[in-house]
Design a protein around this motif. Structure first.
Motif, PDB file in Angstrom:
ATOM      1  N   SER A 179     -28.638   0.551  11.461  1.00  0.00           N
ATOM      2  CA  SER A 179     -28.193   1.249  10.254  1.00  0.00           C
ATOM      3  C   SER A 179     -26.716   1.589  10.404  1.00  0.00           C
ATOM      4  O   SER A 179     -26.186   1.642  11.520  1.00  0.00           O
ATOM      5  CB  SER A 179     -29.016   2.521  10.012  1.00  0.00           C
ATOM      6  N   ALA A 180     -26.057   1.802   9.274  1.00  0.00           N
ATOM      7  CA  ALA A 180     -24.623   2.103   9.298  1.00  0.00           C
ATOM      8  C   ALA A 180     -24.271   2.935   8.074  1.00  0.00           C
ATOM      9  O   ALA A 180     -25.061   3.061   7.130  1.00  0.00           O
ATOM     10  CB  ALA A 180     -23.802   0.810   9.316  1.00  0.00           C
ATOM     11  N   ALA A 181     -23.079   3.508   8.104  1.00  0.00           N
ATOM     12  CA  ALA A 181     -22.611   4.267   6.939  1.00  0.00           C
ATOM     13  C   ALA A 181     -22.220   3.315   5.820  1.00  0.00           C
ATOM     14  O   ALA A 181     -22.611   3.483   4.668  1.00  0.00           O
ATOM     15  CB  ALA A 181     -21.433   5.154   7.327  1.00  0.00           C
ATOM     16  N   VAL A 182     -21.454   2.270   6.168  1.00  0.00           N
ATOM     17  CA  VAL A 182     -20.970   1.299   5.179  1.00  0.00           C
ATOM     18  C   VAL A 182     -20.954  -0.082   5.806  1.00  0.00           C
ATOM     19  O   VAL A 182     -20.585  -0.236   6.975  1.00  0.00           O
ATOM     20  CB  VAL A 182     -19.537   1.657   4.699  1.00  0.00           C
ATOM     21  N   LEU A 183     -21.338  -1.086   5.034  1.00  0.00           N
ATOM     22  CA  LEU A 183     -21.262  -2.482   5.465  1.00  0.00           C
ATOM     23  C   LEU A 183     -20.453  -3.242   4.428  1.00  0.00           C
ATOM     24  O   LEU A 183     -20.769  -3.200   3.237  1.00  0.00           O
ATOM     25  CB  LEU A 183     -22.655  -3.099   5.596  1.00  0.00           C
ATOM     26  N   THR A 184     -19.385  -3.920   4.867  1.00  0.00           N
ATOM     27  CA  THR A 184     -18.552  -4.695   3.944  1.00  0.00           C
ATOM     28  C   THR A 184     -18.589  -6.160   4.342  1.00  0.00           C
ATOM     29  O   THR A 184     -18.664  -6.502   5.530  1.00  0.00           O
ATOM     30  CB  THR A 184     -17.088  -4.209   3.963  1.00  0.00           C
ATOM     31  N   THR A 185     -18.549  -7.021   3.327  1.00  0.00           N
ATOM     32  CA  THR A 185     -18.471  -8.462   3.543  1.00  0.00           C
ATOM     33  C   THR A 185     -17.193  -8.942   2.891  1.00  0.00           C
ATOM     34  O   THR A 185     -17.023  -8.819   1.673  1.00  0.00           O
ATOM     35  CB  THR A 185     -19.684  -9.182   2.927  1.00  0.00           C
ATOM     36  N   GLY A 186     -16.285  -9.468   3.711  1.00  0.00           N
ATOM     37  CA  GLY A 186     -14.988  -9.901   3.204  1.00  0.00           C
ATOM     38  C   GLY A 186     -15.043 -11.270   2.565  1.00  0.00           C
ATOM     39  O   GLY A 186     -16.095 -11.913   2.481  1.00  0.00           O
ATOM     40  N   ALA A 187     -13.880 -11.740   2.100  1.00  0.00           N
ATOM     41  CA  ALA A 187     -13.793 -13.051   1.466  1.00  0.00           C
ATOM     42  C   ALA A 187     -14.136 -14.172   2.441  1.00  0.00           C
ATOM     43  O   ALA A 187     -14.549 -15.256   2.038  1.00  0.00           O
ATOM     44  CB  ALA A 187     -12.383 -13.253   0.903  1.00  0.00           C
ATOM     45  N   ASP A 188     -13.967 -13.913   3.761  1.00  0.00           N
ATOM     46  CA  ASP A 188     -14.291 -14.923   4.776  1.00  0.00           C
ATOM     47  C   ASP A 188     -15.758 -14.843   5.206  1.00  0.00           C
ATOM     48  O   ASP A 188     -16.148 -15.435   6.206  1.00  0.00           O
ATOM     49  CB  ASP A 188     -13.378 -14.754   5.991  1.00  0.00           C
ATOM     50  N   ASN A 189     -16.584 -14.078   4.463  1.00  0.00           N
ATOM     51  CA  ASN A 189     -18.021 -13.910   4.747  1.00  0.00           C
ATOM     52  C   ASN A 189     -18.298 -13.238   6.083  1.00  0.00           C
ATOM     53  O   ASN A 189     -19.377 -13.408   6.655  1.00  0.00           O
ATOM     54  CB  ASN A 189     -18.756 -15.255   4.689  1.00  0.00           C
ATOM     55  N   ARG A 190     -17.353 -12.466   6.580  1.00  0.00           N
ATOM     56  CA  ARG A 190     -17.582 -11.712   7.811  1.00  0.00           C
ATOM     57  C   ARG A 190     -18.102 -10.324   7.454  1.00  0.00           C
ATOM     58  O   ARG A 190     -17.562  -9.665   6.567  1.00  0.00           O
ATOM     59  CB  ARG A 190     -16.294 -11.597   8.621  1.00  0.00           C
ATOM     60  N   ASN A 191     -19.150  -9.911   8.148  1.00  0.00           N
ATOM     61  CA  ASN A 191     -19.764  -8.606   7.910  1.00  0.00           C
ATOM     62  C   ASN A 191     -19.226  -7.594   8.917  1.00  0.00           C
ATOM     63  O   ASN A 191     -19.244  -7.860  10.117  1.00  0.00           O
ATOM     64  CB  ASN A 191     -21.285  -8.694   8.049  1.00  0.00           C
ATOM     65  N   GLU A 192     -18.770  -6.460   8.417  1.00  0.00           N
ATOM     66  CA  GLU A 192     -18.287  -5.392   9.293  1.00  0.00           C
ATOM     67  C   GLU A 192     -18.908  -4.072   8.859  1.00  0.00           C
ATOM     68  O   GLU A 192     -18.905  -3.729   7.675  1.00  0.00           O
ATOM     69  CB  GLU A 192     -16.767  -5.298   9.252  1.00  0.00           C
ATOM     70  N   ALA A 193     -19.465  -3.350   9.835  1.00  0.00           N
ATOM     71  CA  ALA A 193     -20.133  -2.080   9.552  1.00  0.00           C
ATOM     72  C   ALA A 193     -19.411  -0.954  10.277  1.00  0.00           C
ATOM     73  O   ALA A 193     -18.859  -1.154  11.368  1.00  0.00           O
ATOM     74  CB  ALA A 193     -21.589  -2.138   9.992  1.00  0.00           C
ATOM     75  N   ASN A 194     -19.436   0.241   9.691  1.00  0.00           N
ATOM     76  CA  ASN A 194     -18.815   1.426  10.288  1.00  0.00           C
ATOM     77  C   ASN A 194     -19.874   2.487  10.567  1.00  0.00           C
ATOM     78  O   ASN A 194     -20.864   2.582   9.846  1.00  0.00           O
ATOM     79  CB  ASN A 194     -17.750   2.002   9.355  1.00  0.00           C
ATOM     80  N   ASP A 195     -19.619   3.300  11.622  1.00  0.00           N
ATOM     81  CA  ASP A 195     -20.546   4.363  12.036  1.00  0.00           C
ATOM     82  C   ASP A 195     -21.956   3.806  12.233  1.00  0.00           C
ATOM     83  O   ASP A 195     -22.884   4.104  11.489  1.00  0.00           O
ATOM     84  CB  ASP A 195     -20.573   5.511  11.020  1.00  0.00           C
ATOM     85  N   VAL A 196     -22.067   2.972  13.249  1.00  0.00           N
ATOM     86  CA  VAL A 196     -23.277   2.184  13.478  1.00  0.00           C
ATOM     87  C   VAL A 196     -24.254   2.914  14.389  1.00  0.00           C
ATOM     88  O   VAL A 196     -23.863   3.546  15.369  1.00  0.00           O
ATOM     89  CB  VAL A 196     -22.906   0.828  14.105  1.00  0.00           C
ATOM     90  N   THR A 197     -25.544   2.812  14.065  1.00  0.00           N
ATOM     91  CA  THR A 197     -26.628   3.304  14.912  1.00  0.00           C
ATOM     92  C   THR A 197     -27.658   2.190  15.021  1.00  0.00           C
ATOM     93  O   THR A 197     -28.053   1.608  14.012  1.00  0.00           O
ATOM     94  CB  THR A 197     -27.303   4.548  14.297  1.00  0.00           C
ATOM     95  N   ALA A 198     -28.067   1.873  16.243  1.00  0.00           N
ATOM     96  CA  ALA A 198     -29.068   0.824  16.457  1.00  0.00           C
ATOM     97  C   ALA A 198     -30.118   1.306  17.442  1.00  0.00           C
ATOM     98  O   ALA A 198     -29.833   2.138  18.310  1.00  0.00           O
ATOM     99  CB  ALA A 198     -28.400  -0.447  16.968  1.00  0.00           C
ATOM    100  N   LYS A 199     -31.335   0.775  17.305  1.00  0.00           N
ATOM    101  CA  LYS A 199     -32.427   1.127  18.203  1.00  0.00           C
ATOM    102  C   LYS A 199     -33.135  -0.138  18.648  1.00  0.00           C
ATOM    103  O   LYS A 199     -33.322  -1.062  17.849  1.00  0.00           O
ATOM    104  CB  LYS A 199     -33.424   2.059  17.518  1.00  0.00           C
ATOM    105  N   ILE A 206     -34.100   2.073  23.654  1.00  0.00           N
ATOM    106  CA  ILE A 206     -32.643   2.051  23.792  1.00  0.00           C
ATOM    107  C   ILE A 206     -32.027   2.480  22.464  1.00  0.00           C
ATOM    108  O   ILE A 206     -32.362   1.936  21.410  1.00  0.00           O
ATOM    109  CB  ILE A 206     -32.136   0.640  24.171  1.00  0.00           C
ATOM    110  N   ASP A 207     -31.129   3.462  22.516  1.00  0.00           N
ATOM    111  CA  ASP A 207     -30.380   3.910  21.339  1.00  0.00           C
ATOM    112  C   ASP A 207     -28.915   3.541  21.515  1.00  0.00           C
ATOM    113  O   ASP A 207     -28.342   3.738  22.599  1.00  0.00           O
ATOM    114  CB  ASP A 207     -30.506   5.425  21.155  1.00  0.00           C
ATOM    115  N   LEU A 208     -28.302   3.031  20.448  1.00  0.00           N
ATOM    116  CA  LEU A 208     -26.900   2.612  20.480  1.00  0.00           C
ATOM    117  C   LEU A 208     -26.137   3.297  19.354  1.00  0.00           C
ATOM    118  O   LEU A 208     -26.659   3.414  18.239  1.00  0.00           O
ATOM    119  CB  LEU A 208     -26.783   1.102  20.241  1.00  0.00           C
ATOM    120  N   VAL A 209     -24.922   3.715  19.645  1.00  0.00           N
ATOM    121  CA  VAL A 209     -24.008   4.168  18.592  1.00  0.00           C
ATOM    122  C   VAL A 209     -22.644   3.531  18.845  1.00  0.00           C
ATOM    123  O   VAL A 209     -22.270   3.283  19.995  1.00  0.00           O
ATOM    124  CB  VAL A 209     -23.868   5.717  18.541  1.00  0.00           C
ATOM    125  N   ALA A 210     -21.934   3.225  17.764  1.00  0.00           N
ATOM    126  CA  ALA A 210     -20.595   2.631  17.878  1.00  0.00           C
ATOM    127  C   ALA A 210     -19.827   2.913  16.599  1.00  0.00           C
ATOM    128  O   ALA A 210     -20.415   3.169  15.543  1.00  0.00           O
ATOM    129  CB  ALA A 210     -20.698   1.125  18.125  1.00  0.00           C
TER     130      ALA A 210
END
Length: 198
Positions: free
Chosen positions: A73-93, A102-106
């Motif tokens: 999960s993330a706060a925001v996920l953006t997909t640019g014109a080059d089809n690259r996905n970038e997420a901010n304030d990430v949490t993963a399990k 395992i819990d991950l934050v980045a």
């Protein structure tokens, strides 16, 4: 007619006229407002939003072939014109078959969904149910195998002391075996027996 009645009769006429005069001055003295200038976005923000797709609060989940469960999960996920996905304030399990959690934050994650890979960066912290807290600047995640690799230096705290290493690999369950956490490239462990006694 006494003075009080005269005053009331006069005020009945004067007060509505004063109210009309005030309302007319509001319309006469008001400035024209440009509706475009009131939009609270800069030109650069509007251009960025037009060029990229954005999802607020995305959530993904899945499982590996070995049966390990993954969620992201993330706060925001953006997909640019080059089809690259970038997420901010990430949490993963990651919930491994062997029972390890395992819990991950980045701060940032770049996702390549076709290759099933995710690159995390910026204050990456891994917390495991086995008692490790690992900090790294960069973490590479293989979503097909639930393998986490830190190509750079990591700092780890555990129940028996503090550890630093040049690299780290945390592999998911394979052939019904347990997960493996491997530190390499100049491992230094500061053993603290007090932490073991607690």
């Amino acid at each position: 007619m006494d003075w009080y009645s005269k005053l009331v009769a006069t005020l009945k006429v004067l007060l509505p006229l004063a109210a009309l005069a005030l309302l007319s001055t509001l319309f006469l003295l008001s400035r024209t407002i440009d509706p475009v200038s009131t939009i609270p976005f800069a030109d650069e923000d509007i251009r960025d939003r037009m060029e990229s797709q954005q999802i607020t609060g995305p959530f993904f989940s899945g499982a590996t072939e070995a049966g390990d469960n993954l969620s992201f999960s993330a706060a925001v996920l953006t997909t640019g014109a080059d089809n690259r996905n970038e997420a901010n304030d990430v949490t993963a399990k990651v919930d491994l078959v062997g029972g390890t959690h395992i819990d991950l934050v980045a701060d940032v994650a770049r996702l390549d969904l076709r290759a099933s890979k995710m690159n995390l960066s910026g204050n990456v912290v891994i917390t495991t149910s086995t008692g490790f807290t690992i900090a790294s600047d960069v973490l590479l995640a293989n979503l097909e195998t639930a393998t986490l690799t830190s190509p750079g230096q990591v700092h780890a705290g555990s129940g028996f002391g503090d550890l630093t290493a040049g690299q780290m690999v945390l592999s998911g369950s394979r052939n019904n075996g347990p997960a493996q956490l491997i530190f390499t490239n100049g491992v230094k462990l500061v053993y603290d027996p007090k932490q073991t006694d607690e």
